[in-house]
Write a protein that holds these residues in place. Structure first.
Motif: not given
Length: 226
Positions: A8, A19, A21, A24-25, A27-28, A31, A54, A56, A59
């Motif tokens: 990122y 950022h 993928w 983002e993955e 962070l998922r 969570k 959400k 970014m 953040p």
């Protein structure tokens, strides 16, 4: 360095303008888990829940502490986050997929290698995949021939592959996620890249489509499929 290799990018004004993928993955995956957040100032924050804004652009992380108090913290104040080992659910999923799909691919290849032109297609295809299935008399599955010869190997290899996958992720500290290095030249504790065959194929297709759309004929062809 190509943009696809960048985790990122943020500016001096603490604003993210790109950022990946994988970012983002990650962070998922973090969570709603419990764990510890380590700040760039050397503080350790224990949390029982974590959520990410959400937005970014600037953040923020919402941490719920063990005292059930919640507070927002800038992502740029976090060096890394260490979750509990419930994150190993992804190791289990990956281990299962590796072993299961390996058997499916091997069986499919065996269909072609042992093809008999004198037999009907469906019966001989079913004979190969039938070997992967157990005998379930109630459903009439493999009632005559018994449990498939490959089924025992499948049931042995799947848990073994899962255990290897979990052990590998524990060894590689896959429950640790790095964000902001303490010093400019300090490297992350591990690679933050998340391998996904589905995402890899999608990225390649997007790249091909992008190149095709650079010319008039390519745009016209792509337009037919949209």
């Amino acid at each position: 360095m190509e943009i696809k290799d960048v985790y990122y990018v943020y500016s001096d004004f603490n604003r993210i303008f790109h950022h990946s993928w994988s970012f983002e993955e990650n962070l998922r995956r973090i969570k709603n888990r419990t764990g510890k957040a380590y700040t760039i100032d050397g503080d350790t924050l224990n949390f029982i829940d974590i959520k990410f804004d959400k937005d970014m652009i600037e953040p923020e992380i919402l941490l719920t502490t063990i005292h059930e108090r919640s507070e927002y913290i800038s992502l740029f104040d976090i060096e890394h986050i260490e979750t509990d080992f419930s994150i190993m659910t992804y190791s289990v999923e990956r281990g299962f997929q590796y072993s299961f799909y390996s058997f499916i691919i091997a069986t499919t290849l065996n269909v072609g290698l042992s093809w008999d032109n004198e037999r009907r297609a469906i019966p001989q295809i079913w004979d190969q995949y039938d070997n992967l299935l157990p005998m379930i008399s109630l459903l009439g599955l493999n009632k005559q021939h018994g449990t498939g010869v490959t089924y025992e190997s499948l049931t042995s290899l799947v848990p073994l592959t899962i255990l290897i996958s979990m052990a590998y992720d524990v060894f590689k500290d896959k429950n640790k996620f790095y964000f902001s290095p303490v010093y400019e030249n300090k490297k992350f504790g591990r690679s933050m890249h998340v391998f996904s065959l589905k995402q890899l194929v999608r990225s390649k297709l997007d790249s091909i489509i992008f190149r095709l759309e650079k010319n008039k004929l390519g745009r016209k062809v792509i337009g037919w499929f949209r």
